[in-house]
Enzyme design. Structure first.
Site, PDB file in Angstrom:
ATOM      1  N   GLU A   1     -40.524  -8.694   9.024  1.00 53.97           N
ATOM      2  CA  GLU A   1     -39.907  -7.384   9.279  1.00 53.97           C
ATOM      3  C   GLU A   1     -39.019  -7.460  10.511  1.00 53.97           C
ATOM      4  O   GLU A   1     -39.436  -7.999  11.546  1.00 53.97           O
ATOM      5  CB  GLU A   1     -41.020  -6.348   9.480  1.00 53.97           C
ATOM      6  CG  GLU A   1     -40.701  -5.001   8.907  1.00 53.97           C
ATOM      7  CD  GLU A   1     -40.596  -5.025   7.382  1.00 53.97           C
ATOM      8  OE1 GLU A   1     -39.460  -5.120   6.867  1.00 53.97           O
ATOM      9  OE2 GLU A   1     -41.634  -4.951   6.711  1.00 53.97           O
ATOM     10  N   HIS A   2     -37.820  -6.923  10.361  1.00 56.95           N
ATOM     11  CA  HIS A   2     -36.816  -6.945  11.436  1.00 56.95           C
ATOM     12  C   HIS A   2     -36.443  -8.375  11.806  1.00 56.95           C
ATOM     13  O   HIS A   2     -36.076  -8.653  12.947  1.00 56.95           O
ATOM     14  CB  HIS A   2     -37.297  -6.140  12.658  1.00 56.95           C
ATOM     15  CG  HIS A   2     -37.329  -4.660  12.386  1.00 56.95           C
ATOM     16  ND1 HIS A   2     -36.212  -3.865  12.483  1.00 56.95           N
ATOM     17  CD2 HIS A   2     -38.333  -3.852  11.974  1.00 56.95           C
ATOM     18  CE1 HIS A   2     -36.533  -2.610  12.167  1.00 56.95           C
ATOM     19  NE2 HIS A   2     -37.812  -2.578  11.846  1.00 56.95           N
TER      20      HIS A   2
ATOM     21  N   ASP B   1     -34.447 -10.087   9.354  1.00 57.20           N
ATOM     22  CA  ASP B   1     -33.260 -10.443   8.542  1.00 57.20           C
ATOM     23  C   ASP B   1     -31.966 -10.441   9.351  1.00 57.20           C
ATOM     24  O   ASP B   1     -31.153 -11.351   9.232  1.00 57.20           O
ATOM     25  CB  ASP B   1     -33.154  -9.604   7.250  1.00 57.20           C
ATOM     26  CG  ASP B   1     -33.040  -8.110   7.444  1.00 57.20           C
ATOM     27  OD1 ASP B   1     -33.163  -7.636   8.602  1.00 57.20           O
ATOM     28  OD2 ASP B   1     -32.827  -7.402   6.440  1.00 57.20           O
TER      29      ASP B   1
ATOM     30  N   ALA C   1     -39.411   6.627   1.769  1.00 60.96           N
ATOM     31  CA  ALA C   1     -40.729   5.995   1.804  1.00 60.96           C
ATOM     32  C   ALA C   1     -40.643   4.557   2.310  1.00 60.96           C
ATOM     33  O   ALA C   1     -41.625   3.825   2.290  1.00 60.96           O
ATOM     34  CB  ALA C   1     -41.359   6.031   0.417  1.00 60.96           C
ATOM     35  N   GLY C   2     -39.452   4.137   2.733  1.00 66.80           N
ATOM     36  CA  GLY C   2     -39.292   2.760   3.200  1.00 66.80           C
ATOM     37  C   GLY C   2     -39.302   1.764   2.055  1.00 66.80           C
ATOM     38  O   GLY C   2     -39.639   0.601   2.237  1.00 66.80           O
TER      39      GLY C   2
ATOM     40  N   SER D   1     -36.575   1.275   0.040  1.00 65.31           N
ATOM     41  CA  SER D   1     -35.181   0.901  -0.256  1.00 65.31           C
ATOM     42  C   SER D   1     -34.576   1.614  -1.442  1.00 65.31           C
ATOM     43  O   SER D   1     -33.931   0.999  -2.292  1.00 65.31           O
ATOM     44  CB  SER D   1     -35.065  -0.601  -0.493  1.00 65.31           C
ATOM     45  OG  SER D   1     -35.125  -1.255   0.713  1.00 65.31           O
TER      46      SER D   1
ATOM     47  N   ASP E   1     -32.806  -5.902   1.722  1.00 65.85           N
ATOM     48  CA  ASP E   1     -33.031  -4.904   0.671  1.00 65.85           C
ATOM     49  C   ASP E   1     -32.097  -5.125  -0.520  1.00 65.85           C
ATOM     50  O   ASP E   1     -32.513  -5.069  -1.683  1.00 65.85           O
ATOM     51  CB  ASP E   1     -32.819  -3.488   1.226  1.00 65.85           C
ATOM     52  CG  ASP E   1     -33.679  -3.226   2.451  1.00 65.85           C
ATOM     53  OD1 ASP E   1     -34.614  -4.016   2.689  1.00 65.85           O
ATOM     54  OD2 ASP E   1     -33.402  -2.253   3.165  1.00 65.85           O
TER      55      ASP E   1
HETATM   56  C1  GLA Z   1     -34.506  -1.904   6.715  1.00 68.35           C
HETATM   57  C2  GLA Z   1     -33.213  -2.708   6.600  1.00 68.35           C
HETATM   58  C3  GLA Z   1     -33.526  -4.179   6.311  1.00 68.35           C
HETATM   59  C4  GLA Z   1     -34.538  -4.736   7.297  1.00 68.35           C
HETATM   60  C5  GLA Z   1     -35.737  -3.810   7.433  1.00 68.35           C
HETATM   61  C6  GLA Z   1     -36.670  -4.252   8.531  1.00 68.35           C
HETATM   62  O1  GLA Z   1     -35.154  -1.877   5.478  1.00 68.35           O
HETATM   63  O2  GLA Z   1     -32.403  -2.196   5.582  1.00 68.35           O
HETATM   64  O3  GLA Z   1     -32.326  -4.924   6.334  1.00 68.35           O
HETATM   65  O4  GLA Z   1     -33.934  -4.985   8.542  1.00 68.35           O
HETATM   66  O5  GLA Z   1     -35.356  -2.479   7.700  1.00 68.35           O
HETATM   67  O6  GLA Z   1     -37.240  -5.467   8.237  1.00 68.35           O
END
Ligand code: GLA
Length: 385
Positions: A33-34, A36, A122-123, A125, A171
């Site tokens: 996470e974070h 990319d 909801a995270g 994408s 995503d």
């Molecule tokens: C969001 C961004 C992704 C990624 C995540 C965190 O979903 O769109 O590119 O950076 O946060 O991992």
């Protein structure tokens, strides 16, 4: 579940033509996470929720779009530059169209009817699912083809230029390249992607949505990204070959991390250690060792909570409750953070109990009913024939 026949006949009723159908999935990130946008590694899988676009080409260069979810119509002309960033759903649609054209894909106008069952906010994408399904539809309706990586990059460009979040590539990449029953290890520098079998016959991937979305998400996201870049600038003074945090090993970080001021040091520590955890989790998955994967997910959550500071009280609560439930191999927040969902690995024989414990305890503490989904790893964007 989206009913494709109903979608087809709705399109026919509106436009008097038979549409072609295209879909792209949402995603859940297992770990990474974070990382990319720091040229690192991520390990997402596509989920069983989709955005579906019914579309037919037009003779002119207008794109007319109807969102069934929102019951709203919008349109733009490919030949008239539109206003950037209106802060509405059309930004994703227009953004990806213009990104494709700027990449040399000459589009035709189109009538589009869009329906999605990817939970919004909801995270998971939903925005990438929209960008990629629309992008694939527009390219295909123009009689062209596009490789999945270029399509993903066009989606990301839309996010940067039209939506205003400087997001990484995860995503959009998983939305185009997801494969059923596989997670995807993405090297976000080389854009090399490796499908890793994910056997969920005994252990399920469960998503728990806090149903809370904090407004901070987009601005804090850009701040974190800038903090990482600042860290790289400082570390480059002692390690000149450093281009991104991806290039910093844990050992080097231990040595040179103290040069960084807070909170930059914390932020960089998260990214450096998360890269290592992601590679280890991919290896564990390859060996079918979901227990080891789960442990790494737990460590990832702590790092996101304490070092990267992108969790929220509700996410922490869901992870804590999961930690007390039977049969849980791992739990962490997933996606950008500041609300959204957690991802959990749960033994199938404990699923009912997990469901009960999570909804009961979470409701008791917050008064909010969480949404809980079990998802297989799904396939990436495609035309539905
Ligand atoms: C969001 C961004 C992704 C990624 C995540 C965190 O979903 O769109 O590119 O950076 O946060 O991992």
């Amino acid at each position: 579940m989206i009913n494709y026949d109903v979608l087809r006949s709705s399109f026919h009723a509106l436009h008097g033509r038979r549409p072609r159908l295209f879909r792209a999935p949402g995603r859940v990130n297992l770990i990474g996470e974070h990382t990319d946008y720091n040229d690192g590694w991520v390990l997402p899988m596509a989920i069983r929720f989709d955005t579906v676009v019914a579309g037919a080409a037009r003779e002119d260069r207008r794109v007319r779009v109807r969102s069934l979810n929102l019951d709203e119509d919008a349109e733009f002309d490919l030949d008239t530059p539109g206003p950037p960033r209106r802060g509405i759903w059309l930004d994703y649609v227009e953004g990806v169209a213009r990104a494709l054209e700027s990449r040399g894909v000459r589009l035709r106008g189109a009538d589009l009817l869009i329906q999605s069952d990817v939970p919004v906010g909801a995270g998971l994408s939903s925005s990438a699912a929209l960008e990629i399904s629309v992008g694939l539809a527009l390219v295909s309706l123009a009689g062209m083809e596009i490789d999945p990586v270029s399509l993903a990059l066009a989606g990301q460009q839309a996010e940067h230029e039209y939506v205003g979040t400087r997001s990484g590539i995860m995503d959009q990449f998983i939305a185009t390249l997801g494969r059923a029953d596989h997670a995807l290890l993405i090297d976000c520098r080389s854009l090399e992607a490796t499908h890793i079998p994910l056997d969920t016959s005994e252990v399920a991937v469960v998503i728990c949505d806090t149903q809370v979305k904090h407004e901070l998400a987009s601005s804090e996201y850009n701040t974190r990204r800038a903090e990482c870049e600042r860290g790289v600038d400082i570390l480059r003074e002692v390690m000149p070959e450093t281009r991104a945090l991806r290039d910093v090993s844990v050992a080097n970080f231990e040595r040179f991390g103290p040069l960084l001021p807070e909170p930059i040091r914390q932020r960089c520590r998260h990214v450096v250690t998360e890269n290592q955890r992601t590679l280890a989790a991919a290896e564990a998955l390859r060996n079918g060792d979901l227990e080891a994967t789960g442990k790494l997910m737990g460590l990832s959550h702590r790092s996101l909570r304490d070092d990267y500071e992108v969790s929220s009280p509700e996410l922490d609560l869901l992870v804590d409750i999961a930690g007390m439930a039977r049969g849980v191999l791992g739990a962490r927040m997933t996606g950008g953070g500041f609300g959204g969902s957690t991802v959990n690995l749960v033994g199938r024989d404990c699923l009912d109990e997990f469901h009960e414990t999570i909804s009961g305890e979470y409701f008791r503490a917050t008064g909010i009913q969480p949404a809980i989904y079990v998802s297989e790893a799904a396939g990436g964007a495609e035309e539905m024939r």
